[in-house]
Design a protein around this motif. Structure first.
Motif, PDB file in Angstrom:
ATOM      1  N   VAL A 170       0.989  -1.174   0.208  1.00  0.00           N
ATOM      2  CA  VAL A 170       0.122  -0.152   0.064  1.00  0.00           C
ATOM      3  C   VAL A 170       0.956   1.153  -0.061  1.00  0.00           C
ATOM      4  O   VAL A 170       1.949   1.418   0.724  1.00  0.00           O
ATOM      5  CB  VAL A 170      -0.891  -0.060   1.275  1.00  0.00           C
ATOM      6  N   ASP A 171       0.530   2.078  -0.824  1.00  0.00           N
ATOM      7  CA  ASP A 171       1.454   3.571  -0.868  1.00  0.00           C
ATOM      8  C   ASP A 171       0.693   4.162  -0.044  1.00  0.00           C
ATOM      9  O   ASP A 171      -0.349   4.638  -0.192  1.00  0.00           O
ATOM     10  CB  ASP A 171       1.126   3.943  -2.510  1.00  0.00           C
ATOM     11  N   ASN A 172       1.224   4.604   1.397  1.00  0.00           N
ATOM     12  CA  ASN A 172       0.677   5.038   2.124  1.00  0.00           C
ATOM     13  C   ASN A 172       1.004   6.546   2.193  1.00  0.00           C
ATOM     14  O   ASN A 172       0.896   7.191   3.320  1.00  0.00           O
ATOM     15  CB  ASN A 172       0.750   4.459   3.518  1.00  0.00           C
ATOM     16  N   THR A 173       1.564   7.342   1.204  1.00  0.00           N
ATOM     17  CA  THR A 173       2.220   8.664   1.116  1.00  0.00           C
ATOM     18  C   THR A 173       1.070   9.505   1.414  1.00  0.00           C
ATOM     19  O   THR A 173       1.357  10.357   2.398  1.00  0.00           O
ATOM     20  CB  THR A 173       2.672   8.861  -0.253  1.00  0.00           C
ATOM     21  N   TRP A 174      -0.164   9.467   1.066  1.00  0.00           N
ATOM     22  CA  TRP A 174      -0.922  10.474   1.195  1.00  0.00           C
ATOM     23  C   TRP A 174      -1.641  10.432   2.785  1.00  0.00           C
ATOM     24  O   TRP A 174      -1.682  11.646   3.524  1.00  0.00           O
ATOM     25  CB  TRP A 174      -2.186  10.473   0.224  1.00  0.00           C
ATOM     26  N   PRO A 175      -2.242   9.197   2.969  1.00  0.00           N
ATOM     27  CA  PRO A 175      -2.840   9.090   4.535  1.00  0.00           C
ATOM     28  C   PRO A 175      -1.971   9.350   5.530  1.00  0.00           C
ATOM     29  O   PRO A 175      -2.163   9.877   6.469  1.00  0.00           O
ATOM     30  CB  PRO A 175      -3.748   7.928   4.545  1.00  0.00           C
ATOM     31  N   ALA A 187      -2.267  -5.655   4.886  1.00  0.00           N
ATOM     32  CA  ALA A 187      -1.283  -5.451   3.985  1.00  0.00           C
ATOM     33  C   ALA A 187       0.167  -5.919   4.218  1.00  0.00           C
ATOM     34  O   ALA A 187       0.295  -6.170   5.615  1.00  0.00           O
ATOM     35  CB  ALA A 187      -1.057  -4.119   3.482  1.00  0.00           C
ATOM     36  N   ASP A 188       0.998  -6.491   3.461  1.00  0.00           N
ATOM     37  CA  ASP A 188       2.429  -6.921   3.831  1.00  0.00           C
ATOM     38  C   ASP A 188       3.297  -5.858   3.996  1.00  0.00           C
ATOM     39  O   ASP A 188       4.589  -5.954   4.543  1.00  0.00           O
ATOM     40  CB  ASP A 188       2.720  -7.861   2.748  1.00  0.00           C
ATOM     41  N   LEU A 189       3.298  -4.760   2.947  1.00  0.00           N
ATOM     42  CA  LEU A 189       4.245  -3.732   2.844  1.00  0.00           C
ATOM     43  C   LEU A 189       3.547  -2.281   2.616  1.00  0.00           C
ATOM     44  O   LEU A 189       2.683  -2.607   2.043  1.00  0.00           O
ATOM     45  CB  LEU A 189       5.049  -3.891   1.519  1.00  0.00           C
ATOM     46  N   VAL A 190       4.280  -1.392   3.192  1.00  0.00           N
ATOM     47  CA  VAL A 190       3.768   0.070   2.932  1.00  0.00           C
ATOM     48  C   VAL A 190       5.153   0.720   2.169  1.00  0.00           C
ATOM     49  O   VAL A 190       6.225   0.685   2.456  1.00  0.00           O
ATOM     50  CB  VAL A 190       3.616   0.601   4.343  1.00  0.00           C
ATOM     51  N   LEU A 191       4.639   1.587   1.449  1.00  0.00           N
ATOM     52  CA  LEU A 191       5.439   2.425   0.542  1.00  0.00           C
ATOM     53  C   LEU A 191       5.061   3.946   0.816  1.00  0.00           C
ATOM     54  O   LEU A 191       4.199   4.261   0.975  1.00  0.00           O
ATOM     55  CB  LEU A 191       5.190   2.129  -0.997  1.00  0.00           C
ATOM     56  N   HIS A 192       6.284   4.653   0.721  1.00  0.00           N
ATOM     57  CA  HIS A 192       6.072   5.846   1.216  1.00  0.00           C
ATOM     58  C   HIS A 192       6.991   6.815   0.299  1.00  0.00           C
ATOM     59  O   HIS A 192       8.254   6.401  -0.004  1.00  0.00           O
ATOM     60  CB  HIS A 192       6.488   6.274   2.612  1.00  0.00           C
ATOM     61  N   SER A 193       6.521   7.773  -0.174  1.00  0.00           N
ATOM     62  CA  SER A 193       7.340   8.887  -0.645  1.00  0.00           C
ATOM     63  C   SER A 193       7.463   9.872   0.638  1.00  0.00           C
ATOM     64  O   SER A 193       6.585  10.715   1.056  1.00  0.00           O
ATOM     65  CB  SER A 193       6.653  10.001  -1.753  1.00  0.00           C
ATOM     66  N   THR A 194       8.625   9.737   1.330  1.00  0.00           N
ATOM     67  CA  THR A 194       8.650  10.532   2.374  1.00  0.00           C
ATOM     68  C   THR A 194       8.929  12.283   2.080  1.00  0.00           C
ATOM     69  O   THR A 194       8.921  12.846   3.164  1.00  0.00           O
ATOM     70  CB  THR A 194       9.842  10.298   3.595  1.00  0.00           C
ATOM     71  N   SER A 195       9.238  12.466   0.789  1.00  0.00           N
ATOM     72  CA  SER A 195       9.069  13.882   0.191  1.00  0.00           C
ATOM     73  C   SER A 195       7.900  14.661   0.616  1.00  0.00           C
ATOM     74  O   SER A 195       7.819  15.961   0.554  1.00  0.00           O
ATOM     75  CB  SER A 195       9.305  13.904  -1.180  1.00  0.00           C
ATOM     76  N   LYS A 196       6.852  14.190   0.994  1.00  0.00           N
ATOM     77  CA  LYS A 196       5.601  14.632   1.300  1.00  0.00           C
ATOM     78  C   LYS A 196       5.277  14.987   2.886  1.00  0.00           C
ATOM     79  O   LYS A 196       6.115  15.733   3.183  1.00  0.00           O
ATOM     80  CB  LYS A 196       4.456  13.825   0.668  1.00  0.00           C
ATOM     81  N   TYR A 197       4.180  14.171   3.291  1.00  0.00           N
ATOM     82  CA  TYR A 197       4.019  14.627   4.909  1.00  0.00           C
ATOM     83  C   TYR A 197       5.203  14.342   5.795  1.00  0.00           C
ATOM     84  O   TYR A 197       5.306  15.025   6.897  1.00  0.00           O
ATOM     85  CB  TYR A 197       2.861  13.883   5.150  1.00  0.00           C
ATOM     86  N   PHE A 198       5.928  13.218   5.361  1.00  0.00           N
ATOM     87  CA  PHE A 198       6.896  12.932   6.463  1.00  0.00           C
ATOM     88  C   PHE A 198       7.880  13.951   6.457  1.00  0.00           C
ATOM     89  O   PHE A 198       8.311  14.607   7.707  1.00  0.00           O
ATOM     90  CB  PHE A 198       7.690  11.644   6.243  1.00  0.00           C
TER      91      PHE A 198
END
Ligand SMILES: *Cc1c(COP(=O)(O)O)cnc(C)c1O
Length: 372
Positions: A170-175, A187-198
């Protein structure tokens, strides 16, 4: 410990022998080997591991409820590292409105390398099931999706995938984990673009993968991280850990402001349709409520007019910056199709707004003036 506390305290003591409350940035690329030889777990060379990266990886794994995490130099680097653990001939199921950069990465790089992919509407489990083949290894979920804010059923998709021996990412970048915890939903894995909210301040590029379990697949991901080499610098990791300490409170603000703005914008006569999962008008409002604890800072809406009108409206803002990307303390908006280009299913009159942490009334005034 609760989320807010974990965000502030996790990871700080890793590789921090001076016991500084805030760990120092460790720029050294090399670490001295003990006189009696090197142990497997010792730090050695910073591409393989370094204190600041280990601190951030521990922090994001803790917040997502995973056992392990790997940080990358961008969100796309994390996504492509995940796909590089597959073999030519393997098949993945991807949302038709997946983040446009990931779509291009898959079609322009991974298909040529031998991966097979179906880009489909993820709204129906039957549709997903009908695309599963013996070679299917991974189902990719992005929810809410970008920029149509479609909601996919994380529990249902993960259960279906598991019954066929397929992994779910799951791409969890937005939530972010403040609003949605995919690993707890199956889900087994989480994907993030930490360029965003992180990162949260539009000044760090980064990505991450988090896994529920440290298994054989995870060791392949670690090999791609270390030997593919798309790793973030110690400075970027330090910055990300710093930003993450305020993630919970920033997300509370993004949720609150976006909800208020979505409710007002929806009533505007120039707004033809508005997509925000926190509104009862959203077709998947009930599903969103069943898997999210907040609805995030992103709003998309269609203008009652031409694509030119949409571009012109975006041109009228005084506070909201005309820029792509999202998740910063400052609000940004854009005519989304202009950023996505070929292959996109984004409607031509869609404006995507990232609601920041300015006073929401200032944002509303800016929006009302821009819409005219
Ligand atoms: C931005 C984004 C990405 C890509 O991340 P980069 O850090 O820009 O490489 C992936 N998924 C989503 C949902 C994004 O918004």
């Amino acid at each position: 410990m609760r989320f807010e506390t974990k965000a502030i305290h996790s990871g700080l003591s890793i590789g921090n022998p001076s016991k500084s409350v805030i760990p120092p940035i460790s720029p050294s690329t090399i670490f001295e080997i003990d006189a009696d030889g090197r142990r497997e777990e010792d730090l050695h060379y910073s591409r393989l591991a370094n204190p600041n990266r280990l601190q951030f990886e521990h922090l994001i794994a803790t917040l997502e409820g995973g056992e392990v995490a790997a940080a990358f130099s961008s969100g796309i680097a994390a996504a492509s590292a995940l796909l590089q653990t597959l073999k030519p001939g393997d098949h993945v199921i991807v949302p038709e409105d997946v983040y446009a950069g990931n779509r291009k990465m898959i079609t322009d790089i991974m298909l040529g390398w031998g991966l097979e992919a179906d880009f489909i509407h993820m709204g129906s489990l039957e549709r997903i099931e009908s695309c599963i083949r013996p070679e299917t290894k991974l189902i990719w979920v992005e929810t809410p999706s970008n920029p149509l804010m479609r909601i996919s059923d994380i529990r249902g998709i993960s259960t279906l995938a598991k019954s066929k021996g397929i992994r779910t990412v799951v791409d969890n970048t937005w939530p972010t984990p403040v609003n949605q915890l995919p690993l707890a939903l199956g889900a087994d894995l989480v994907l993030h673009s930490t360029s965003k909210y992180f990162g949260g301040h539009s000044d760090i590029l980064g990505g991450a993968l988090v896994a529920k379990t440290n298994d054989e697949w995870w060791s392949r991901i670690e090999i791609v991280q270390k030997m593919g080499g798309a790793v973030p610098s110690p400075y970027d990791c330090w910055m990300l850990s710093r930003s993450t300490r305020t993630l919970a409170y920033r997300m509370k603000g993004h949720n609150e402001h976006a909800q208020k703005i979505a409710e007002e914008l929806e009533k505007h006569p120039k707004v033809k349709e508005l997509y925000y999962p926190g509104l009862p008008s959203h077709p998947d409002f009930e599903l969103a409520k069943s898997q999210m604890t907040g609805f995030g800072g992103m709003i998309s809406f269609l203008i009652d007019g031409s694509p030119k009108d949409a571009i012109k409206i975006v041109g009228n803002s005084k506070i909201i910056k005309r820029a792509t990307s999202l998740g910063g303390v400052e609000s940004t908006w854009e005519h989304r199709l202009s950023s996505e280009g070929e292959g996109s299913i984004t409607p031509k009159t869609l404006i995507r707004l990232s609601v920041g942490l300015e006073h929401p009334n200032d944002l509303l005034e800016d929006l009302m003036n821009a819409l005219g």
